[in-house]
Design an enzyme around this catalytic site. Structure first.
Site, short mmCIF file in Angstrom:
data_model
loop_
_atom_site.label_atom_id
_atom_site.label_comp_id
_atom_site.label_asym_id
_atom_site.label_seq_id
_atom_site.Cartn_x
_atom_site.Cartn_y
_atom_site.Cartn_z
N ASP A 1 0.86 -1.18 0.00
CA ASP A 1 0.00 0.00 0.00
C ASP A 1 0.90 1.22 0.00
OD1 ASP A 1 -2.16 -1.70 0.17
OD2 ASP A 1 -3.06 -0.73 1.92
N HIS B 1 0.03 0.69 7.34
CA HIS B 1 0.19 2.10 6.99
C HIS B 1 1.00 2.83 8.06
CE1 HIS B 1 -3.74 1.60 4.49
NE2 HIS B 1 -2.71 0.94 3.97
N CYS C 1 -4.66 10.23 5.10
CA CYS C 1 -5.22 9.09 4.37
C CYS C 1 -6.22 9.52 3.30
CB CYS C 1 -5.92 8.14 5.33
SG CYS C 1 -4.84 7.34 6.53
#
Length: 422
Positions: free
Chosen positions: A253, A302, A406
């Protein structure tokens, strides 16, 4: 051996040189360990918009895509969409990234819409956020609205979709290049479709566009017997370097990478494997160096609610998830700030994240930060740092898994490529 030094200007002092290779080795496995010890491995150089190296910075500034770090003055940003947000099916990779108190929610609602009233409020909050960004002089772009409830099937799996709420997860801008990440959740396999119209437009106007190798997401990518019953189990497994994603094929990611000029910091997590980090390292070398850092984190997914670089030589470090290599930054002269405990209530649903979204902030420049209106403690922290706070309430949007960092992907920041470590 990987050598790191911080180049610090102005009042931040002189250079400091530090070796970190030996401290990182324990994080590496197999051939990945050997590969990361050399900065001379096979590489693909970043190509500027203009071929002439002498006009590199000028050419990059003329591209619609240009961003080297997390804090230069923000000019253009993509903001995600909560519309049609769909609960992902409760597969092994989703279980490994969510908290056990929400597992019944996923088991009951997987493949269906998130609570409609909650999504409606999230839409209102994000629309207000966009208005504030525009008021601050930032160009705001949005992905397409897509029906994520449609079931799809590949030769390896079938799933429904999730959303296009978090562009930070799928897109990484490095210089004049926009990179599409090969994310690890099956529910996010087709998420790129929401962003393609924007990316094609940037490409036509001169930006570089790269799509990382698309994973098959076959069963071999996941440890189907990943032994999680509690967060404590995950903590022990993560400490041993065991994650739900295997090294079957590259996956990552984009939100597991944090940019600081020529140096980019990444973590091995439940959604980012060493093969994915190695792909990024080779792709970005020799102009950029990718360094692995790690944290005491039972649920790594993350980096930006754990370790958020908000300025040259200035980083927010989560006290609940201490960085194992934090002394390297301190010895290099960086200011390490511990953010205060989040104020979000215990009864507020956070289906995909922790309360530490309070530190998941978006820097508009070195002296302006977009922060949650309810987090008064962190407002005071920024004020002490001489940073003005732009307050917006996105509590319902938080529930979908992200804070301001985000929910955005900075497409263009006014600045040049510099070294803060070497």
């Amino acid at each position: 051996m990987l050598r790191v030094r911080c180049l610090r200007g102005g009042s931040r002092g002189a250079e400091a040189v530090h070796y970190i290779g030996s401290m990182l080795r324990k994080s590496f496995v197999g051939w990945v360990q050997r590969s990361f010890q050399s900065t001379q491995a096979a590489a693909v150089s970043e190509k500027p918009c203009a071929a002439d190296e002498k006009v590199r910075d000028t050419a990059a500034q003329e591209c619609p895509v240009c961003s080297y770090n997390e804090w230069d003055p923000l000019e253009e940003v993509i903001v995600g969409r909560p519309e049609n947000a769909n609960v992902p099916p409760f597969s092994v990779e989703v279980k490994a990234n969510t908290y056990e108190k929400y597992w019944p929610f996923y088991q009951k609602h997987g493949g269906q819409s998130f609570p409609v009233d909650h999504v409606k409020k999230a839409i209102e909050e994000i629309e207000e956020m966009c208005k504030v960004l525009k008021h601050e002089g930032v160009i705001v772009q949005r992905p397409e609205v897509i029906d994520w409830s449609v079931k799809y099937k590949t030769p390896d799996f079938e799933s429904t979709g999730m959303y296009a709420a978090m562009p930070r997860d799928i897109l990484l801008v490095v210089g004049n290049e926009i990179i599409e990440a090969p994310m690890a959740w099956r529910a996010r396999f087709f998420e790129y479709r929401a962003y393609r119209p924007l990316i094609k437009d940037y490409f036509r106007r001169g930006a570089k566009w790269t799509t990382a190798p698309k994973p098959t997401m076959a069963d071999e990518l996941y440890d189907q017997d990943y032994p999680i019953r509690t967060v404590e189990d995950r903590h022990k497994l993560a400490a041993m370097g065991k994650f739900v994603t295997t090294e079957f094929e590259p996956c990552f990611d984009a939100a597991d990478f944090m940019r600081a000029g020529r140096d980019i910091f990444a973590q091995r997590s439940q959604v980012t494997n060493y093969l994915g980090i190695e792909w990024m390292r080779r792709h970005l070398a020799p102009d950029y160096k990718v360094h692995i850092i790690s944290f005491k984190d039972p649920n790594p997914m993350h980096i930006d609610a754990t370790f958020n670089i908000i300025g040259p030589g200035l980083v927010l470090s989560n006290p609940d998830r201490p960085c194992h290599q934090i002394e390297l930054f301190k010895k290099a002269g960086w200011t390490v700030v511990t953010p205060p405990t989040p104020l979000i209530p215990d009864n507020h649903p956070l289906w995909m994240s922790s309360k530490w979204l309070s530190m998941n902030v978006l820097m508009l420049d070195e002296k302006r930060v977009m922060v949650d209106a309810n987090e008064t403690s962190i407002h005071k922290m920024f004020e002490k740092l001489g940073i003005s706070t732009i307050k917006v309430n996105i509590r319902h949007a938080n529930s979908l898994g992200g804070g301001f960092h985000c929910w955005t992907c900075d497409i263009r920041r006014r600045g040049t490529l510099q070294s803060y470590f070497r």
